[in-house]
Design a protein around this motif. Structure first.
Motif, PDB file in Angstrom:
ATOM      1  N   GLN B 100       0.856  -1.182   0.000  1.00 50.22           N
ATOM      2  CA  GLN B 100       0.000   0.000   0.000  1.00 50.22           C
ATOM      3  C   GLN B 100       0.890   1.230   0.000  1.00 50.22           C
ATOM      4  N   CYS B 101       1.443   1.607   1.159  1.00 51.59           N
ATOM      5  CA  CYS B 101       2.331   2.771   1.139  1.00 51.59           C
ATOM      6  C   CYS B 101       3.667   2.430   0.502  1.00 51.59           C
ATOM      7  N   GLY B 102       4.073   1.168   0.603  1.00 52.40           N
ATOM      8  CA  GLY B 102       5.306   0.732  -0.041  1.00 52.40           C
ATOM      9  C   GLY B 102       6.571   0.963   0.762  1.00 52.40           C
ATOM     10  N   CYS B 104       7.571  -0.474   3.565  1.00 50.52           N
ATOM     11  CA  CYS B 104       8.151  -1.733   4.035  1.00 50.52           C
ATOM     12  C   CYS B 104       8.617  -2.608   2.883  1.00 50.52           C
ATOM     13  N   CYS B 136       4.894  -4.713   8.453  1.00 50.01           N
ATOM     14  CA  CYS B 136       4.111  -3.939   7.501  1.00 50.01           C
ATOM     15  C   CYS B 136       2.866  -3.495   8.248  1.00 50.01           C
ATOM     16  N   ARG B 137       2.612  -2.203   8.267  1.00 48.21           N
ATOM     17  CA  ARG B 137       1.452  -1.722   9.007  1.00 48.21           C
ATOM     18  C   ARG B 137       0.235  -1.569   8.102  1.00 48.21           C
ATOM     19  N   CYS B 138       0.430  -1.659   6.785  1.00 47.13           N
ATOM     20  CA  CYS B 138      -0.675  -1.340   5.872  1.00 47.13           C
ATOM     21  C   CYS B 138      -1.483  -2.547   5.415  1.00 47.13           C
TER      22      CYS B 138
HETATM   23  S1  FES Z   1       2.777  -1.216   2.681  1.00 44.75           S
HETATM   24 FE1  FES Z   1       2.862   0.342   4.179  1.00 44.75          FE
HETATM   25  S2  FES Z   1       4.042  -0.572   5.726  1.00 44.75           S
HETATM   26 FE2  FES Z   1       3.819  -2.143   4.307  1.00 44.75          FE
END
Ligand code: FES
Ligand code: FES
Lengths: 762, 162
Positions: B100-102, B104, B136-138
């Motif tokens: 998602q955010c990328g 990690c 990974c938090r997302c």
């Molecule tokens: S995609 Fe955002 S922390 Fe893994």
């Protein structure tokens, strides 16, 4: 302005929406090329660092920075004296309204430090080592004051006061003494006391949740450069470059026109990056030193000084008839706000009963300041906390009535036409459909193993629209560039490109979505409130429709037919007049001839989008408890959610799965632990335990699609709902597995073991 | 403070830099060599965002001293795609929407590569435990794990002669 606005396009007509293309920024993000907050550098930049209060509550008697300033290589020191002392002013534009004065005092303490980790000074130096040395040479004299951490302790009449000017708002009469209670919220419907007296069954509970952190993996980071002519540039990772611009201008007392903010890629935010911490400091240091300044938080600083969400104490009571009709509810929510007013207790009050059609209720909420970091928005702010209490009590009610937990919720469900507990009348909601999706799921019927239990919980979030700008520029080869002002946190570039491609009738690969800086695109509110795909997406579609109108006019001109004889279909202008006998003109052809038909083809649209559909989620969780250790494992999880319509289903599923994982962490492990001095004891990922891959099973997402008629493609916000139900879903599953209700989070092994032992002994 | 001259190999190419005695490999990669693909999420070995492979071993580059890279082979995310071609893991991460955010992602990809280098046919549980050091938090890991297992299958097929 657009004919499609009132009615979402029929699913069968969609070519791009609902498919799963590879995201346009994907290659950059799997190769390490994408530049996040800390990946940007400027020539000659200095390193900026912050000196933080070692006390939870202290008067700042004096700050002597002379020794730090004298250090070779230390280029600037700033304290509150370098910032204007601002008056109280409410600022809209974040996920929650915030007060300018509080924002500024949180960025840099003035007079008092209100939590351990509160910034009291900042330095800029030629290297990290010199900056550390400079920090150690700043002498701050503190007068340590008594502090208060827990919410009920902070509400007590003799509690240490954080702010002398804070008088509780929302009471019948203004109190004559200041207190730590910033506001009381109250919402009464019907006559709950009479209804309770009449009820066949009453359940009640007291619930406690600790503060938890958003836990984005990327710490806050920025670079700021203050030029000699007073123009400033900021490069930072945030949920909104326009928010950063506004807040920096206000906190520093400079003109908005003098600041340009360029959004870096953002490594997660979840609401935590809807405010500023470093940017105003970096700007002030840059102004003082004459150099660009880069600041990056350590993980410890992220925990100690950026917003967690509130810890809470809650009391909930439900009354019902034997047939399961809920007749009365009472909800009392006490939320920690941290050092300044602004906990999400208001939203928690509004969402607490949003899934239930209850004729008589009283909801009371307290926004309470205490000596911990000022809370920041965290994904559906307030709603998961309230849902933990409410959904736990509903689960107990189902048990008391010997009713299936979904049947009980269906019986009392809000539907289209129901007046929501928070005021409006629901329309086009997909709640009962979502309940049915879980009821009919294979998971709901699957048998449980030994030491396992199953829990159901539901959740609600408003979702918002708001101000957005989008531009669509057609290149001479007929491809499109879509420009918006919303940072892409989880794949929004993909959904913007898809909606533009769908509208224009071209392949999604022909669309390049860009996230622009504050000087390159019109204003947009930040990425938050689950608004981007809905509101900014709506602006993108309208800009594309404007382009189409232009293309049709150009085709009409080339064909010499009236404009109403031209239709746009499948990426081509089609002449409706059979006599004219014209071959369709593709976007490519029209773009190639644009110079002859009026010049470049482009449109920009700015809107204040209304009509974001509220979202509902229904979650089903199986846990297994190890009776020896008290360890709770989630072994199966299914989350159903009404998403309106999924633009890119993979990223919608991803939002659902990610929200579930965060919620499971909140339920099982995560918590701020403070020592007796009010210092956080676990400011690192080792001791602040977020879920890792081996903690979780696959997370099944069921996307229920009840389209939102206010959005051209039916989208509703999706990002926040999924964190609302998991806390209670896990807790209810644990109740099912053990027969014991543990009403305080996290459900960590020692607590579970103690409860199991207690139950055995009792 | 005198600096140490370090000679190493990064993604197959010789690399040299000057390191202060306390400099981490992560800082050297990011600040001295301009390779910002490895990220700092914690600086304490707890998040895996800084994962790189040194002489075939997966390490948290925030915990390794830059000077220790002397004479070693360092692999970073920047070297994963070869000849303009994404590695199957990278491709599968994109196909499965495993980011998602990328933030990690570079670390997770290096971790996943280390997993598949040592175990070409991991079970879901093995993959989950091997990658437990990469936060990974997302995503909630669902799509990450699917992408890794799918990439493993593809790599096995590539290796089997038709
Ligand atoms: S995609 Fe955002 S922390 Fe893994
Ligand atoms: S930055 Fe190295 S493990 Fe987190």
């Amino acid at each position: 302005m657009s004919e499609t606005l009132e009615r979402p396009a029929a699913k069968a007509d969609l070519q791009v929406v609902g498919t799963r293309p590879i995201r346009p920024d994907g290659a950059d993000k799997v190769t390490g090329r994408a530049a996040y907050g800390a990946d940007f550098n400027m020539p000659g930049q200095l390193v900026g660092k912050v000196l933080r209060s070692p006390h939870a509550h202290a008067r700042i008697v004096s700050i002597d920075a002379s020794k730090a300033k004298a250090l070779p290589g230390a280029k600037a020191v700033v304290t509150a004296a370098d910032f204007p002392d601002l008056a109280s002013e409410v600022l809209e534009g974040g996920e929650q309204a915030s007060n300018l004065r509080d924002l500024s005092l949180n960025v840099m303490a003035r007079g008092k430090a209100l939590y351990h980790g509160h910034a009291v000074a900042a330095v800029a130096a030629i290297s990290s080592e010199v900056a550390d040395e400079a920090l150690s040479r700043i002498k701050v004299t503190y007068e340590v004051l008594p502090h208060v951490t827990e919410v009920e302790a902070a509400m007590a009449p003799d509690a240490p006061l954080l702010h002398d000017h804070l008088f509780t708002e929302g009471l019948e009469a203004r109190p004559d003494k200041p207190s730590n209670v910033a506001r009381r919220h109250r919402n009464l419907r019907g006559d709950p006391e009479a209804a309770f007296a009449d009820a066949d069954v009453v359940v009640e509970g007291r619930y406690v949740t600790p503060p938890v952190h958003q836990g984005y993996i990327e710490p806050q980071a920025c670079v700021a450069a203050w030029a000699e002519d007073g123009r400033c540039d900021v490069w930072s990772s945030s949920q909104g470059q326009f928010m950063v611009r506004t807040y920096c201008a206000k906190v520093l007392g400079v003109e908005i026109s003098d600041i340009r903010v360029t959004p870096a890629e953002i490594g997660g935010g979840f609401g935590g990056k809807t405010t500023v911490y470093l940017e105003p400091l970096a700007l002030a240091l840059s102004r003082a030193s004459g150099h660009p300044v880069k600041m990056v938080m350590t993980r410890e600083e992220v925990f100690r000084a950026t917003g967690p969400t509130s810890g809470s104490v809650m009391n909930v009571r439900f009354g019902a008839k034997k047939d399961g009709t809920i007749t009365a509810a009472e909800v009392e929510l006490k939320f920690q706000a941290g050092a300044f007013p602004g906990s999400p207790v208001g939203a928690a009050c509004m969402t607490a009963l949003a899934c239930y059609d209850v004729p008589n209720f009283l909801i009371t909420g307290y926004d309470v300041v205490n000596n911990t970091p000022k809370v920041a928005a965290y994904r559906a702010p307030g709603a998961p906390i309230a849902a933990f209490a409410v959904e736990s009590a509903i689960d107990d009610l189902a048990r008391a009535l010997s009713m299936d937990p979904i049947a009980l919720r269906e019986k009392n469900a809000v539907r289209d036409g129901t007046k929501a507990s928070y005021g409006p009348t629901y329309q086009n909601i997909g709640y009962v459909e979502t309940l049915a999706a879980i009821r009919d799921s294979e998971h709901y019927k699957a048998p449980l193993g030994p030491n396992q239990g199953r829990g159901v919980a539901v959740g609600f979030w408003f979702n918002v629209g708001g101000e957005s700008t989008a531009a669509v520029n057609i290149a001479e080869d007929g491809s499109a560039v879509v420009v918006t002002g919303n940072p892409d946190i989880g794949g929004s570039r993909a959904s913007m490109a898809m909606m533009a491609a769908e509208t224009l009738g071209i392949p999604v690969e022909r669309v390049r979505p860009m996230v622009a800086d504050t000087a390159s695109i019109g204003y947009s509110m930040l990425t938050g409130g689950s608004r981007t795909t809905f509101a900014t997406g709506m602006a993108v579609v309208q800009a594309a429709e404007k382009v189409i109108a232009d293309l049709k006019a150009r085709a009409a001109k080339l064909w010499d037919v009236p404009a109403d004889q031209v239709e746009w279909r499948g990426g081509e202008a089609i002449c409706l007049d059979p006599k004219a006998d014209k071959k369709p003109l593709t976007l490519e052809t029209l773009a190639a001839q644009s110079a002859r038909t009026g010049g470049p083809i482009a449109a920009q649209v700015s809107i204040n989008a209304q009509g974001a559909g509220p979202g509902f989620g229904v979650h089903l969780c199986d846990v297994e408890v190890d009776p020896e250790t008290g360890q709770v494992s989630v072994v199966r999880y299914t989350a159903a959610q009404d998403v309106g319509r999924a633009i890119h289903p993979s990223y919608v599923e991803g939002q659902v799965q990610g929200g579930v994982a965060q919620g499971v962490g909140w339920a099982l492990n995560e918590e701020y632990i403070f020592d007796a001095q009010g210092q956080m004891e676990n400011p690192g990922f080792l001791d602040y335990r977020m879920p890792v891959a081996s903690d979780l099973p696959m997370l099944d997402a069921i996307l229920v699609e009840v389209p939102n008629p206010r959005h051209p493609y039916g989208a509703k916000g999706v990002g926040e709902v999924p964190i609302v139900p998991p806390l209670a879903a896990v807790a209810n599953a644990l109740r099912g597995a053990t027969g014991v209700r543990i009403p305080a989070l996290p459900l960590s092994p020692p607590k579970v073991l103690a409860a199991l032992d207690g139950a055995k002994a009792g | 403070m005198s600096k140490i001259h370090v000679t190493t190999t990064v993604n197959g190419d010789p690399a040299e830099f000057l390191a202060t005695p306390g400099m981490t490999l992560l800082d050297a990669l990011r600040d001295e060599l301009g390779l910002t693909g490895a990220k700092e999420g914690c600086g304490s070995g707890d998040c895996g965002a800084c994962s790189v492979i040194v002489d075939g071993r997966l390490v948290c580059s925030c915990l390794m001293l830059a000077a220790e890279a002397e004479g070693q082979r360092v692999e970073t995310i920047e070297g994963m795609a070869q000849n303009g071609q994404l590695h199957p893991l990278q491709q599968k991460f994109l196909e499965h929407a495993a980011l998602q955010c990328g933030f990690c992602t570079p670390g997770l990809l290096m971790g996943a590569k280390a997993l598949l280098d040592s175990n070409p046919d991991p079970t879901e549980t093995e993959a989950r435990y091997f990658l437990a050091g990469n936060l990974c938090r997302c995503t909630g890991y669902d799509k990450v794990i699917r992408a890794v297992l799918d990439a493993a299958a593809e790599l096995r097929q590539e290796r089997t002669p038709a």
